[in-house]
Design a protein around this motif. Structure first.
Motif, PDB file in Angstrom:
ATOM      1  N   GLY A 103       0.732  -1.174   0.052  1.00 47.77           N
ATOM      2  CA  GLY A 103      -0.052   0.030  -0.014  1.00 47.77           C
ATOM      3  C   GLY A 103       0.831   1.090  -0.022  1.00 47.77           C
ATOM      4  O   GLY A 103       2.103   1.070  -0.084  1.00 47.77           O
ATOM      5  N   ALA A 104       0.264   2.434   0.143  1.00 53.52           N
ATOM      6  CA  ALA A 104       1.007   3.534   0.057  1.00 53.52           C
ATOM      7  C   ALA A 104       0.041   4.511   0.671  1.00 53.52           C
ATOM      8  O   ALA A 104      -1.139   4.562   1.061  1.00 53.52           O
ATOM      9  N   PHE A 105       0.735   5.654   1.319  1.00 53.67           N
ATOM     10  CA  PHE A 105       0.264   6.903   2.204  1.00 53.67           C
ATOM     11  C   PHE A 105      -0.448   7.816   0.895  1.00 53.67           C
ATOM     12  O   PHE A 105       0.119   7.773   0.053  1.00 53.67           O
ATOM     13  N   GLU A 106      -1.669   8.162   1.567  1.00 57.42           N
ATOM     14  CA  GLU A 106      -2.373   9.306   0.715  1.00 57.42           C
ATOM     15  C   GLU A 106      -2.940  10.362   1.690  1.00 57.42           C
ATOM     16  O   GLU A 106      -2.818   9.819   2.741  1.00 57.42           O
ATOM     17  N   MET A 107      -3.050  11.255   0.818  1.00 54.68           N
ATOM     18  CA  MET A 107      -3.795  12.760   1.708  1.00 54.68           C
ATOM     19  C   MET A 107      -5.051  12.651   1.864  1.00 54.68           C
ATOM     20  O   MET A 107      -5.785  13.448   2.393  1.00 54.68           O
ATOM     21  N   GLY A 152       4.827   7.642   1.528  1.00 54.63           N
ATOM     22  CA  GLY A 152       5.603   6.466   1.861  1.00 54.63           C
ATOM     23  C   GLY A 152       4.968   5.097   1.331  1.00 54.63           C
ATOM     24  O   GLY A 152       3.688   5.382   0.634  1.00 54.63           O
ATOM     25  N   THR A 153       5.549   4.140   1.618  1.00 53.68           N
ATOM     26  CA  THR A 153       4.752   2.744   1.248  1.00 53.68           C
ATOM     27  C   THR A 153       4.803   1.708   2.369  1.00 53.68           C
ATOM     28  O   THR A 153       5.586   2.032   3.304  1.00 53.68           O
ATOM     29  N   VAL A 154       3.845   0.785   2.153  1.00 50.46           N
ATOM     30  CA  VAL A 154       3.743  -0.294   3.240  1.00 50.46           C
ATOM     31  C   VAL A 154       3.664  -1.567   2.667  1.00 50.46           C
ATOM     32  O   VAL A 154       2.887  -1.620   1.624  1.00 50.46           O
ATOM     33  N   SER A 155       4.307  -2.499   2.959  1.00 48.49           N
ATOM     34  CA  SER A 155       4.423  -3.853   2.542  1.00 48.49           C
ATOM     35  C   SER A 155       4.283  -4.905   3.477  1.00 48.49           C
ATOM     36  O   SER A 155       4.981  -4.593   4.853  1.00 48.49           O
ATOM     37  N   GLY A 156       4.036  -6.027   3.294  1.00 52.93           N
ATOM     38  CA  GLY A 156       3.908  -7.154   4.276  1.00 52.93           C
ATOM     39  C   GLY A 156       3.282  -8.334   3.669  1.00 52.93           C
ATOM     40  O   GLY A 156       3.051  -8.491   2.637  1.00 52.93           O
ATOM     41  N   LEU A 166       6.589  -3.868   6.610  1.00 56.97           N
ATOM     42  CA  LEU A 166       7.813  -2.900   6.314  1.00 56.97           C
ATOM     43  C   LEU A 166       7.247  -1.580   5.867  1.00 56.97           C
ATOM     44  O   LEU A 166       6.206  -1.413   4.854  1.00 56.97           O
ATOM     45  N   VAL A 167       7.480  -0.568   6.921  1.00 53.18           N
ATOM     46  CA  VAL A 167       6.878   0.906   6.287  1.00 53.18           C
ATOM     47  C   VAL A 167       8.168   1.487   6.083  1.00 53.18           C
ATOM     48  O   VAL A 167       9.150   1.686   6.910  1.00 53.18           O
TER      49      VAL A 167
END
Length: 277
Positions: free
Chosen positions: A204-208, A222-226, A243-244
């Motif tokens: 995934g990814a951060f959004e506003m 940023g990004t998130v994976s797992g 992992l963030v």
């Protein structure tokens, strides 16, 4: 001509009988959190947080903080829709390379160690606090209140994907701006042990939250994976790794320039076999 027509008809009939069988072989499973009443799930969490921040005229600030936490989830009761769980933090070990943050790390350790929190865990992964607001710190209450359902409500097959959006709670130490969220896509990668284990991946990814693509000047990105392993027989997570990687900008304070930093969080959680009385 009749022979060719007969062969074509035989092939068509054979295909018609095979196709439904192929569809029937697609195994569909439900992903649910449904632990057994009376079980005690023992969990270990290992987390490493790395922060890098540039400093004008000095070497960049680099801080590494490690956390090791042992906890228990006591399943007090279950109903068809949810389970009541008492979460207890047994022990916490925190270490940091920043001498100035050592006192804060020790304070955090004391606050976490011995904490008890009663939660209602729903089948789709939604978590709500069962106690009053005075039983847990406000930051924990805010984090739990925005935790979305992780699992789809319908049965799924290997290869299926689904999307979840998790808004960030306000008032955190990172000064996350209003509207920040993480949009994540989950996937059921495979099944093991006759379907008892489900292997999932996530990215995934951060959004506003304003329906646009991330920009370089966003206060957080940023990004998130797992990956996760769901024990369907136990009704709980066996293991998860996340992992963030993010960059953020803290607002200016006392006429100082805004502080920009990068953070990397590596997290690993394992659950041992449940203990029964």
């Amino acid at each position: 001509m009749r022979q060719r027509g007969g062969r074509w008809l035989a092939a068509a009939c054979l295909a018609a009988t095979i196709a439904p069988r192929a569809d029937a072989q697609v195994e569909r499973v439900r992903l649910e959190l449904r632990p057994h009443a009376g079980d005690t799930l023992v969990m270990r969490l290992d987390q490493v947080t790395e922060v890098n921040a540039p400093r004008r005229g000095n070497t960049p600030l680099q801080v590494v903080t490690t956390l090791r936490m042992f906890s228990r989830a006591i399943v007090e009761s279950t109903v068809p829709a949810s389970s009541m769980i008492l979460a207890i933090t047994d022990s916490v070990v925190m270490e940091t390379t920043d001498e100035h943050a050592s006192a804060m790390a020790e304070q955090t350790r004391r606050q976490l160690e011995g904490r008890k929190m009663r939660m209602q865990v729903w089948r789709d992964g939604t978590v709500t606090l069962a106690g009053g607001p005075t039983e847990v710190p406000s930051d924990v209450a805010e984090m739990v209140s925005v935790m979305p359902a992780s699992f789809p409500r319908e049965a799924i097959a290997v290869g299926d994907t689904w999307e979840r959006v998790m808004p960030f709670p306000q008032g955190t130490q990172l000064a996350v701006p209003l509207g920040a969220m993480v949009r994540a896509r989950f996937r059921l990668d495979s099944l093991g042990q006759d379907g008892d284990l489900a292997y999932l991946s996530m990215e995934g990814a951060f959004e506003m939250g304003d329906a646009r693509k991330p920009r370089d000047d966003d206060p957080i990105a940023g990004t998130v994976s797992g990956a996760m392993i769901v024990n369907r027989r136990r009704g709980w997570l066996s293991e998860s790794r996340f992992l963030v990687q993010m960059r953020a900008t803290l607002p200016a304070v006392d006429a100082r320039a805004p502080m920009r930093f990068r953070m990397k969080i590596t997290q690993h959680m394992r659950t041992s076999e449940p203990k029964r009385p």
